[in-house]
Design a protein around this motif. Structure first.
Motif, PDB file in Angstrom:
ATOM      1  N   ARG A  36       0.833  -1.204   0.000  1.00 30.62           N
ATOM      2  CA  ARG A  36       0.000   0.000   0.000  1.00 30.62           C
ATOM      3  C   ARG A  36       0.864   1.249   0.000  1.00 30.62           C
ATOM      4  NH1 ARG A  36      -4.912   1.700   4.108  1.00 30.62           N
ATOM      5  NH2 ARG A  36      -5.893   3.087   2.589  1.00 30.62           N
ATOM      6  N   GLN A  44      -4.009   6.575   7.667  1.00 35.22           N
ATOM      7  CA  GLN A  44      -3.359   5.292   7.408  1.00 35.22           C
ATOM      8  C   GLN A  44      -1.979   5.236   8.064  1.00 35.22           C
ATOM      9  OE1 GLN A  44      -2.851   4.819   3.185  1.00 35.22           O
ATOM     10  NE2 GLN A  44      -0.926   3.753   3.420  1.00 35.22           N
ATOM     11  N   ARG A  94      -4.665  -2.066   1.334  1.00 40.35           N
ATOM     12  CA  ARG A  94      -5.868  -1.549   1.987  1.00 40.35           C
ATOM     13  C   ARG A  94      -6.836  -2.680   2.338  1.00 40.35           C
ATOM     14  NH1 ARG A  94     -10.909  -0.648   1.105  1.00 40.35           N
ATOM     15  NH2 ARG A  94     -10.802  -1.135  -1.100  1.00 40.35           N
TER      16      ARG A  94
END
Length: 137
Positions: A36, A44, A94
């Motif tokens: 990712r 995140q 994700r």
């Protein structure tokens, strides 16, 4: 964190956080691969946070950020090398989908039967048939 097994040594999951790393170490994982790209969403955890935590537990970590529409031969070579290990390995992004596609492409590149790769991914809850359609007979 929901782990799904893809083969004898490779598991996939969606985004992990620092707290998950300790649990992975307890479970015997020795390697983490992040697919990712940092900054996809504001809250995140960044790769460096995960890698730093993994280092505390003696786990190796690799950053191979990908965007599904821009997977290159270099990505596949790097991932293929990372997956050639006898350590339990977690690959994540994700949702786990991109990582599963990367695992599938690496498996096909290693001459594993396309139908078997598609079946194993499907058993883990992912459909990689579209990504592997150029390799199907």
């Amino acid at each position: 964190m929901e782990l799904k097994q893809l083969d004898d040594f490779v598991y996939v999951s969606g985004q992990i956080n620092k707290e998950h790393v300790a649990r992975l170490a307890e479970m015997g994982f020795g390697h983490i691969v992040c697919n990712r790209p940092d900054g996809e969403v504001e809250d995140q955890p960044g790769y460096e946070q995960i890698a730093s935590e993994a280092d505390k537990y003696g786990m190796s970590c690799l950053y191979v950020p990908i965007v599904s529409s821009d997977i290159t031969a270099t990505h596949i070579r790097t991932m293929s090398h990372a997956l050639k290990t006898s350590k339990l390995t977690l690959i994540y992004c994700r949702s786990g989908n991109r990582s599963t596609i990367m695992w599938a492409l690496c498996s096909v590149a290693a001459s594993e039967p396309v139908d078997e790769v598609i079946k194993r991914a499907r058993n883990a809850g992912f459909d990689v048939s579209k990504a592997l359609s150029p390799f199907s007979s």
